[in-house]
Structures are given as C-alpha cells and as structure tokens.
Design an enzyme around this catalytic site. Structure first.
Site, PDB file in Angstrom:
ATOM      1  CB  ILE A  17      -0.865   0.092   1.192  1.00  0.00           C
ATOM      2  CG1 ILE A  17      -2.004  -1.150   1.035  1.00  0.00           C
ATOM      3  CG2 ILE A  17      -1.790   1.124   1.385  1.00  0.00           C
ATOM      4  CD1 ILE A  17      -2.847  -1.331   2.105  1.00  0.00           C
ATOM      5  CB  VAL A 130      -4.682   1.959   6.300  1.00  0.00           C
ATOM      6  CG1 VAL A 130      -4.680   0.999   5.339  1.00  0.00           C
ATOM      7  CG2 VAL A 130      -4.962   3.418   5.756  1.00  0.00           C
ATOM      8  CG  ASN A 132      -7.544  -4.636   7.839  1.00  0.00           C
ATOM      9  OD1 ASN A 132      -8.385  -3.806   8.164  1.00  0.00           O
ATOM     10  ND2 ASN A 132      -7.261  -4.959   6.683  1.00  0.00           N
ATOM     11  CG  ASP A 160     -15.134  -1.289   3.658  1.00  0.00           C
ATOM     12  OD1 ASP A 160     -14.820  -2.282   3.137  1.00  0.00           O
ATOM     13  OD2 ASP A 160     -14.648  -0.676   4.636  1.00  0.00           O
ATOM     14  CG  HIS A 188     -12.157  -2.362   6.797  1.00  0.00           C
ATOM     15  ND1 HIS A 188     -12.609  -2.290   5.549  1.00  0.00           N
ATOM     16  CD2 HIS A 188     -11.057  -2.911   6.817  1.00  0.00           C
ATOM     17  CE1 HIS A 188     -11.766  -2.777   4.820  1.00  0.00           C
ATOM     18  NE2 HIS A 188     -10.815  -3.227   5.393  1.00  0.00           N
TER      19      HIS A 188
HETATM   20  N1  LIG Z   1      -8.610  -0.592   6.078  1.00  0.00           N
HETATM   21  C1  LIG Z   1      -8.507  -0.990   4.956  1.00  0.00           C
HETATM   22  O1  LIG Z   1      -9.519  -0.975   3.888  1.00  0.00           O
HETATM   23  C2  LIG Z   1      -7.481  -1.914   4.035  1.00  0.00           C
HETATM   24  C3  LIG Z   1      -6.345  -2.161   4.965  1.00  0.00           C
HETATM   25  N2  LIG Z   1      -5.570  -2.975   4.722  1.00  0.00           N
HETATM   26  C4  LIG Z   1      -4.552  -3.431   5.705  1.00  0.00           C
HETATM   27  O2  LIG Z   1      -3.311  -2.545   5.359  1.00  0.00           O
HETATM   28  C5  LIG Z   1      -1.927  -3.013   5.982  1.00  0.00           C
HETATM   29  C6  LIG Z   1      -0.927  -3.093   5.207  1.00  0.00           C
HETATM   30  O3  LIG Z   1      -1.131  -3.755   3.929  1.00  0.00           O
HETATM   31  P1  LIG Z   1      -0.126  -3.909   2.871  1.00  0.00           P
HETATM   32  O4  LIG Z   1       0.802  -2.659   2.579  1.00  0.00           O
HETATM   33  O5  LIG Z   1      -0.609  -4.751   2.011  1.00  0.00           O
HETATM   34  O6  LIG Z   1       1.127  -4.874   3.823  1.00  0.00           O
HETATM   35  P2  LIG Z   1       2.679  -5.206   3.445  1.00  0.00           P
HETATM   36  O7  LIG Z   1       2.790  -6.425   4.418  1.00  0.00           O
HETATM   37  O8  LIG Z   1       2.985  -5.069   2.020  1.00  0.00           O
HETATM   38  O9  LIG Z   1       3.272  -4.012   4.241  1.00  0.00           O
HETATM   39  C7  LIG Z   1       3.336  -3.779   5.387  1.00  0.00           C
HETATM   40  C8  LIG Z   1       4.595  -2.830   5.756  1.00  0.00           C
HETATM   41  O10 LIG Z   1       4.285  -2.313   7.211  1.00  0.00           O
HETATM   42  C9  LIG Z   1       5.589  -2.458   7.749  1.00  0.00           C
HETATM   43  N3  LIG Z   1       5.503  -2.615   9.271  1.00  0.00           N
HETATM   44  C10 LIG Z   1       5.088  -3.468   9.985  1.00  0.00           C
HETATM   45  N4  LIG Z   1       5.234  -3.271  11.230  1.00  0.00           N
HETATM   46  C11 LIG Z   1       5.361  -2.018  11.100  1.00  0.00           C
HETATM   47  C12 LIG Z   1       5.552  -0.963  12.287  1.00  0.00           C
HETATM   48  N5  LIG Z   1       5.464  -1.315  13.516  1.00  0.00           N
HETATM   49  N6  LIG Z   1       5.881   0.330  12.056  1.00  0.00           N
HETATM   50  C13 LIG Z   1       5.975   0.396  10.856  1.00  0.00           C
HETATM   51  N7  LIG Z   1       5.970  -0.423   9.737  1.00  0.00           N
HETATM   52  C14 LIG Z   1       5.782  -1.579   9.980  1.00  0.00           C
HETATM   53  C15 LIG Z   1       6.162  -3.775   7.248  1.00  0.00           C
HETATM   54  O11 LIG Z   1       7.677  -3.872   7.121  1.00  0.00           O
HETATM   55  C16 LIG Z   1       5.886  -3.673   5.765  1.00  0.00           C
HETATM   56  O12 LIG Z   1       6.713  -2.892   5.083  1.00  0.00           O
HETATM   57  C17 LIG Z   1      -2.536  -4.652   6.216  1.00  0.00           C
HETATM   58  O13 LIG Z   1      -2.805  -4.758   7.782  1.00  0.00           O
HETATM   59  C18 LIG Z   1      -3.730  -4.718   5.603  1.00  0.00           C
HETATM   60  O14 LIG Z   1      -4.739  -5.804   6.030  1.00  0.00           O
HETATM   61  C19 LIG Z   1      -5.380  -3.424   3.512  1.00  0.00           C
HETATM   62  C20 LIG Z   1      -6.322  -3.075   2.386  1.00  0.00           C
HETATM   63  C21 LIG Z   1      -7.447  -2.339   2.800  1.00  0.00           C
HETATM   64  O1  LIG Z   2      -9.404  -7.797   2.909  1.00  0.00           O
HETATM   65  C1  LIG Z   2      -8.075  -7.559   3.365  1.00  0.00           C
HETATM   66  O2  LIG Z   2      -7.770  -8.148   4.165  1.00  0.00           O
HETATM   67  C2  LIG Z   2      -7.754  -6.167   3.208  1.00  0.00           C
HETATM   68  C3  LIG Z   2      -8.517  -5.411   3.339  1.00  0.00           C
HETATM   69  O3  LIG Z   2      -8.850  -4.679   4.245  1.00  0.00           O
HETATM   70  C4  LIG Z   2      -9.427  -4.801   2.181  1.00  0.00           C
HETATM   71  O4  LIG Z   2      -9.284  -5.028   1.022  1.00  0.00           O
HETATM   72  O5  LIG Z   2     -10.570  -4.426   2.473  1.00  0.00           O
END
Ligand SMILES: NC(=O)C1=CN([C@@H]2O[C@H](COP(=O)(O)OP(=O)(O)OC[C@H]3O[C@@H](n4cnc5c(N)ncnc54)[C@H](O)[C@@H]3O)[C@@H](O)[C@H]2O)C=CC1
Ligand SMILES: O=C([O-])CC(=O)C(=O)O
Length: 329
Positions: A17, A130, A132, A160, A188
């Site tokens: 992201i 953001v 989860n 959403d 969410h």
């Molecule tokens: N609210 C929403 O609608 C959505 C939420 N998400 C959530 O967003 C989060 C990130 O997703 P991605 O970028 O795909 O994951 P990713 O695994 O590609 O990247 C996460 C990054 O966070 C870093 N990280 C981990 N712990 C950390 C900390 N304490 N401080 C700073 N950085 C840290 C990791 O090193 C990694 O680079 C996930 O929890 C995912 O489920 C994803 C899509 C939609």
């Molecule tokens: O579904 C997941 O784990 C990632 C997310 O929050 C979304 O795409 O809404």
C-alpha cells in the site's frame, strides 16, 4: 504565496500500500495541488532499505510539491511534528483469515504508535488507521494518545464506501458520479453494513429505484462486505492500489470537505449516535467541512438496517473487550 509544507507520516512505507500511496501524496492528491509536503516514512528496521529505494524513486519524480523525505524506524522521529499520519504498517491477512484474526499480530503496533503521536505530533494531527483490523487498531492508538482529541483518530472504511458506490452504479446502469449518500456502518469487516436506503441514484432514492431485495441481500451486501477476500483470492495478495486510493480519498475529504448534497463514510469515535455505544470506533455517514466532520443525524433506520448495524457494532464491542483483555487499551 508560499504555503508552509504539511508533514505527512506514512507507516509501513515499504509495503505494497505504501508503494501505491507515497507517489500520490507527493504529487498533491492527498491535500491539494497547492500544498507542499514533507514525507516521514516510518518502517521497522527490516523495511528501511526498501523504504530508501522508494525514496530514491520519489526523488526521481522531481515532484514540485515534495520538500523533504525522512526515513526512520524510530516512532518519535517518524511522528515528529506530523500534521497527518497514515498508519498503514501492519501485517495483511492471507486467504482463509478474517481481519479480526490479525488483532494479536497487529494490535501491539498501535499502542506505541499512539503514544508516539501523543508525544511528538503537531497539535492539529489527523490520523487515519489503515492497518487491519482498522477500527480496533484505531481505538488502541486513540486510547494511547490521551492528549490528542479523540476525534482526530479515524479508521478507513472509505474503500468499502467506494466499492459499494461502484457496485450500485453498475446495477443501476449509471456512472459512479450519479451515486450520492451511500453509507457504510460498523466495522471494516465482513459484518459491515453498506446501506443504500438513504443513497441516491441521479437524485432518486436508490432502494426504491432498484427495488430488488434479493439483489440487496444476496448480491450487493455480501459482494461489498467480502470484496477484500475476493481480491486476495484473485490477486494472491490483499488490495493495495484501491486501498491507497481510498486512503487518499479519506484524508482529502476530511481536509477539503464533502460536496454539497453528499456525504462519506468514516470510522470515527462514536458519540452514541444511532445507538452505537460511545467510545468505539465505528463507521458512520459524515459530512466534513474546514477539517472537521459531523455525523449525519436524523436518518430513519428500518428494522432491516437496525439488525445489520447492531451485528457489526456487536463485533466491534467484542474486539474492544478483547484488546482490553490483552491490556492494549
Ligand atoms: N482498511 C482497509 O480498507 C485496508 C487495510 N489493509 C491493511 O493494511 C495493512 C498493510 O497492508 P500492505 O501494505 O498490503 O502490507 P505489506 O505487508 O505489503 O506492508 C506492510 C508494511 O508495514 C511494515 N510494518 C510492520 N510493522 C510496522 C511497524 N510497527 N511500524 C512501521 N511499519 C511496520 C512492514 O515492514 C511492511 O513494509 C494490512 O494490515 C492490511 O490488512 C489493506 C487493504 C485495505
Ligand atoms: O481484506 C483485506 O484483508 C484487506 C482489506 O482490508 C480490504 O481489501 O478491504
């Protein structure tokens, strides 16, 4: 007139992201085409090298609005003087998991970050969570930042909201521009309730226009609520560009206001409106103006909607109790 740069902190800057988000912040989509930004990239030590690579690419874009980039694994430095913080850094779920299953893995991140925001951020800090499970992580951060007004901590349900608009527009045979006043209520998660009973399609009530209860219950609601899992299934990784886009939309709307005659959905600290227990972070219909938001009041809630809002809110109460048990709030 030269504006003072806004300090924007992004955690998880080296993740998927983060990669989709940073270039749009730096090019002016988060705050506006006339607002210079300083970027603070907060990562864990293992993520620093990749974050440096992303920063090199940001330099290479020669964005006119980008003033400077700080890369750090120290939350105090990462949130120092932050005006906007996007808390993305957390583990994503994989196939077969619900977002709530991430609570144990990710919950521990948001207490220390809330405290670091409390102690180091600017007085006008605005936080979007953001990572989860976003609502409950936002609650953890907020409870660990007692000096920051609670309403500055928000959770992302804009993805959403955007998904629901796209599905409704398809069904109605219109473009997304014709859809207004859509609401996401609750968490969410798969229990969220996308509500079309107050939504409008080109000025007409959406539920009356569509008049298809089977589609509403059997297609629309589950498609929106389970879209994240469908993306994981199709892509082999959770949503990234659409999540980054929603984060941009959320903050842009918060700072720059909702359009006349429309509203948006944000996860915010409940004030008890619509029977949602005060203090939990739940999604509501909100209007925004001058950097502040207000819950849209006075909407009639049918028994159908009431049952769905209550179910999602019950899940949020369970999550709150679980993190209280873990000593995170
Ligand atoms: N609210 C929403 O609608 C959505 C939420 N998400 C959530 O967003 C989060 C990130 O997703 P991605 O970028 O795909 O994951 P990713 O695994 O590609 O990247 C996460 C990054 O966070 C870093 N990280 C981990 N712990 C950390 C900390 N304490 N401080 C700073 N950085 C840290 C990791 O090193 C990694 O680079 C996930 O929890 C995912 O489920 C994803 C899509 C939609
Ligand atoms: O579904 C997941 O784990 C990632 C997310 O929050 C979304 O795409 O809404």
């Amino acid at each position: 007139m030269t504006r003072t740069p806004v300090n924007v902190t992004v955690t998880g800057a080296a993740g998927q992201i983060g990669y989709a988000l940073l270039f749009r912040i730096a090019s002016g989509h988060l705050l506006g085409a006339d607002v210079p930004v300083n970027l603070r990239l907060l990562e864990i030590p293992q993520g620093l090298k990749a974050a440096e690579g992303t920063a090199m690419e940001l330099d290479d874009c020669a964005f006119p609005l980008l003033r400077n980039i700080t890369i750090t694994a120290d939350p105090a430095e990462g949130f120092n003087g932050a005006n906007v913080a996007l808390l993305v850094g957390a583990r994503p779920r994989t196939a077969g998991m619900e977002r709530g299953d991430l609570l144990a893995a990710n919950g521990g991140i948001f207490g220390p970050q809330g405290k670091a925001i409390n102690d180091n951020a600017a007085d006008d800090i605005k936080v979007l969570v953001v990572g989860n499970p976003a609502n409950t992580n936002a609650l953890i951060a907020q409870r660990n930042a007692p000096d920051v007004p609670a309403e500055r901590f928000t959770a992302m349900t804009r993805l959403d909201h955007n998904r629901a608009i796209a599905q409704l527009a398809k069904k109605a045979g219109v473009t997304v521009n014709d859809i207004k006043k859509l609401t996401i209520w609750g968490n969410h998660s798969a229990t969220q309730y996308p509500d079309i009973f107050h939504a409008e399609v080109a000025g007409k009530n959406a539920a009356e226009l569509i008049a298809d209860q089977n589609w509403l219950e059997g297609d629309f609601i589950p498609t929106v609520a389970k879209r994240g899992a469908a993306i994981i299934d199709a892509r082999g990784a959770s949503s990234a560009a659409s999540a980054a886009n929603a984060a941009i939309d959320h903050v842009h709307t918060w700072v720059n206001g909702t359009a006349e005659g429309d509203w948006t959905s944000m996860g915010i600290v409940s004030d008890g409106s619509y029977g949602v227990p005060a203090g939990i972070i739940s999604s509501f219909p909100v209007t925004t103006k001058d950097g502040k938001f207000e819950i849209v009041q006075g909407l009639e809630i049918s028994d159908f909607s009431r049952a769905r809002i209550d179910a999602s809110v019950a899940e949020l109460v369970e999550e709150r109790d679980a993190v209280a048990e873990l000593g995170l709030i």
